[in-house]
Design a protein around this motif. Structure first.
Motif, short mmCIF file in Angstrom:
data_model
loop_
_atom_site.label_atom_id
_atom_site.label_comp_id
_atom_site.label_asym_id
_atom_site.label_seq_id
_atom_site.Cartn_x
_atom_site.Cartn_y
_atom_site.Cartn_z
N ALA A 139 0.82 -1.22 0.00
CA ALA A 139 0.00 0.00 0.00
C ALA A 139 0.85 1.27 0.00
N PRO A 140 1.94 1.36 0.78
CA PRO A 140 2.74 2.59 0.75
C PRO A 140 3.35 2.86 -0.63
N ILE A 141 3.79 1.83 -1.31
CA ILE A 141 4.37 2.01 -2.65
C ILE A 141 3.28 2.40 -3.64
N LYS A 142 2.10 1.83 -3.50
CA LYS A 142 0.98 2.22 -4.36
C LYS A 142 0.64 3.70 -4.17
N ARG A 143 0.73 4.20 -2.93
CA ARG A 143 0.49 5.62 -2.67
C ARG A 143 1.58 6.49 -3.30
N ILE A 144 2.82 6.03 -3.24
CA ILE A 144 3.92 6.77 -3.86
C ILE A 144 3.71 6.85 -5.37
N VAL A 145 3.36 5.72 -5.98
CA VAL A 145 3.13 5.69 -7.43
C VAL A 145 1.97 6.62 -7.80
N GLN A 146 0.90 6.57 -7.05
CA GLN A 146 -0.25 7.44 -7.33
C GLN A 146 0.13 8.92 -7.18
N GLY A 147 0.92 9.24 -6.15
CA GLY A 147 1.37 10.61 -5.95
C GLY A 147 2.23 11.09 -7.10
N CYS A 148 3.11 10.23 -7.59
CA CYS A 148 3.96 10.59 -8.73
C CYS A 148 3.12 10.78 -9.99
N LYS A 149 2.12 9.94 -10.14
CA LYS A 149 1.23 10.06 -11.29
C LYS A 149 0.52 11.41 -11.28
N GLU A 150 0.06 11.82 -10.11
CA GLU A 150 -0.63 13.11 -9.98
C GLU A 150 0.30 14.29 -10.21
N LYS A 151 1.58 14.15 -9.77
CA LYS A 151 2.57 15.23 -9.95
C LYS A 151 3.16 15.25 -11.36
N GLY A 152 2.96 14.17 -12.12
CA GLY A 152 3.54 14.10 -13.45
C GLY A 152 4.98 13.62 -13.46
#
Length: 90
Positions: free
Chosen positions: A31-44
């Protein structure tokens, strides 16, 4: 003038990353890595190098980039260290 040595590592499908910039190679399942990936996706700052395949490794860099690879983390580690791969590139 200083000569800079650049070590590029193939992360699949001919895509390469500077090995000196990698700070972590992790599995995308937690879950923490999934949150990191999602955050990076949102930041571009997410780079998907899977060519539509399932992500098996997340590569985090010191430049705040997040790269997705279809290769196993163990395979990427062996490519960086120059050891024999534990599994074949699929």
């Amino acid at each position: 003038m200083e000569c800079v040595s650049l070590k590029l590592v193939n992360i699949g499908f001919g895509n390469c990353v500077n090995a000196d910039r990698i700070i972590a190679i992790v599995s995308p399942e937690s879950a923490p890595i999934k949150r990191i990936v999602q955050g990076c996706k949102e930041k571009g700052t997410l780079i998907d190098a899977t060519h539509g395949r399932k992500s098996k490794a997340v590569i985090l860099t010191d430049t705040d980039l997040c790269l997705l690879s279809y290769l196993q983390p163990e395979t990427l580690k062996s490519r960086i260290t120059g050891e024999e791969p534990e599994e074949a590139d699929q």
